[in-house]
Enzyme design. Structure first.
Site, short mmCIF file in Angstrom:
data_model
loop_
_atom_site.label_atom_id
_atom_site.label_comp_id
_atom_site.label_asym_id
_atom_site.label_seq_id
_atom_site.Cartn_x
_atom_site.Cartn_y
_atom_site.Cartn_z
N GLU A 231 -30.53 -5.86 7.33
CA GLU A 231 -30.77 -4.94 6.34
C GLU A 231 -29.56 -3.61 5.84
O GLU A 231 -28.68 -3.43 7.07
CB GLU A 231 -31.93 -3.56 6.84
CG GLU A 231 -33.63 -4.22 6.73
CD GLU A 231 -34.61 -4.21 5.93
OE1 GLU A 231 -33.59 -3.99 4.96
OE2 GLU A 231 -35.28 -4.73 5.64
N CYS A 265 -28.37 4.22 3.50
CA CYS A 265 -28.16 3.30 3.06
C CYS A 265 -28.52 2.90 1.57
O CYS A 265 -28.65 2.58 0.91
CB CYS A 265 -28.85 2.00 3.35
SG CYS A 265 -28.60 1.44 5.41
#
Length: 459
Positions: A231, A265
């Site tokens: 990720e 993010c």
């Protein structure tokens, strides 16, 4: 991957180092791997109902200790107190989701056309999580919760600036009844992480972090034939095709961009706005940025902004902004870094970013709203997909069908219509392109570190 001299707590408001912890020794690493391997032999055989009960208690403790947990990460990485409490409580939701839904998600699946065949979901063994600093509890929860339910054992290498929150998670696991060896926290070095990935006892690794760190871990995992979930970063497009309420649209966009002081993010790094509303939208963002002041101890106002995680991170963001301005971009407000050792970066609004600027393709991991003007839906899609990242994206319009058509063309792992992001313990999270691969959370998150075994009985 850069590395601090020790695991340490550095107050981002002042730059002061307040606590330090030594790196793990090689003997500590060997002990953790041995214990995880031995514990796996028993944990995998525990009835699923017993594993569920332990994970349920983990969930309860995250909420029971939310205030204590929040204070730790406010000191470690500057998180706003209210957000820090919310993060701890969200961990309760994640652990509860996998405790409640795990048995159904792990149930044997029949194979159509074969009466005596089924797909079984079985644990694989010890798995390693390399965790980031921006959501110190949430990131661990989404890795550890499904792994524990499946029957894997877990080793966590947390970010080097989050040692006290890492220890707090380990205490929760122990107090909840997680057996010794089933969950371990290690203040490991990068070299020790590489050694663990190479060790045949470790069966998989999950990393949440930078593109650079992901490249290193993916190479190590590939060399050793280990399953890996990554990720990584994002530069999410946030497309506004039209709106009946420009100020309201700007408010939502700004609040989203300022989440965690821009250190998330999957939020709106690039706002792509139709020319019919662009000028008013930018003006509304500037007005909101102008009203913000540095957050002081005890202040939890939404009009204040926290320091970034570190002085170095703020300096890196400043360099990206200065590069854009030097090449012709317009900095409408903010973009300054306080003098001294603290990491307060004034929230900024930046327009006129062009391909020769770093800000065009790089992730801006901090409180900078980059706004682009476009004249058509086709231009919006082209600009949205031009970067190498592919984490999430959002499209807004009063015409849902129009927004849906644009959203369907986004090269992302998570596409959203008329919402900044679909979020919840039951919704999968992950990206494509250089934002990584694999999924966490939701029904897909429990399938990453499992042996999907075919079991076939001959007639």
């Amino acid at each position: 991957m850069t590395q601090t001299p020790t695991y340490q707590v550095t107050d981002p408001a002042t730059g002061e180092v307040t606590e330090t912890f030594p790196f793990a020794t090689d003997a500590d690493v060997e002990e953790a791997l041995s214990a995880a391997t031995e514990a796996f032999a028993q944990w995998r055989l525990r009835p699923l109902a017993e594993r569920v009960a332990v994970v349920k208690r983990v969930a309860e403790l995250f909420t029971e200790r939310a205030d204590e947990l929040a204070a730790l990460i406010t000191k470690e990485m500057g998180k706003r107190p209210k957000s820090a409490v919310g993060e701890a409580q969200f961990c309760t939701e994640i652990f509860n989701y996998y405790a409640d839904s795990g048995p159904g998600l792990l149930a044997d699946r029949p194979v159509p056309g074969h009466d005596t065949a089924r797909i079984e979901y079985r644990p694989v063994g010890p798995v390693l999580g390399v965790m980031p600093w921006n959501y110190p509890y949430y990131q661990v929860a989404r890795f550890a919760a499904p792994a524990l339910i499946v029957g894997n054992t877990v080793i966590v290498k947390h970010a080097e600036n989050c040692p006290t929150s890492a220890l707090a998670i380990a205490r929760i696991m122990k107090d909840a009844g997680v057996p010794d060896g089933v969950y371990a926290n290690l203040f490991a070095t990068h070299e020790q992480v590489a050694a663990m990935i190479a060790d045949p006892r470790l069966r998989g690794v999950s990393l949440t972090g930078s593109e650079r760190a992901g490249t290193v871990v993916a190479e190590q995992a590939g060399r050793n034939l280990k399953k890996v979930v990554l990720e990584l970063g994002g530069s999410d497009p946030y497309i506004i095709l039209d709106t009946d309420d420009v100020d309201g649209a700007a408010k939502t966009a700004w609040v989203t961009r300022m989440e965690n002081v821009g250190q998330a993010c999957n939020y709106n790094k690039r706002m792509i706005v139709m020319d019919s509303v662009y000028d008013d939208f930018v003006a509304a963002l500037v007005q909101r940025a102008a009203s913000m002041t540095p957050r002081q101890p005890g202040d939890d106002s939404s009009r204040s902004y926290s320091p970034m995680v570190s002085r170095k991170a703020a300096e890196n963001l400043l360099a990206q902004v200065q590069d854009a301005v030097s090449k012709g971009a317009t900095l409408h407000i903010g973009g300054t870094l306080d003098e001294g050792k603290g990491a307060y970066f004034a929230p900024a609004v930046l327009t006129g970013v062009t391909p020769e600027m770093r800000a065009y393709r790089e992730e801006l991991f901090g409180p900078v709203a980059v706004v682009y003007k476009i004249g058509s839906d086709e231009e919006a899609v082209q600009l949205a997909n031009v970067v190498d990242f592919g984490l999430g994206g959002a499209v807004w319009s009063t015409d849902e069908q129009r927004a849906t058509k644009v959203a369907e063309q986004l090269e992302v792992g998570m596409a959203n219509v008329n919402t900044p992001a679909g979020e919840g313990a039951d919704l999968p999270f992950g990206g494509t392109k250089r934002s990584g691969f694999g999924r966490e959370l939701g029904p897909l998150g429990i399938e990453e570190f499992v042996n999907k075994r075919l079991f076939y009985v001959g007639k």
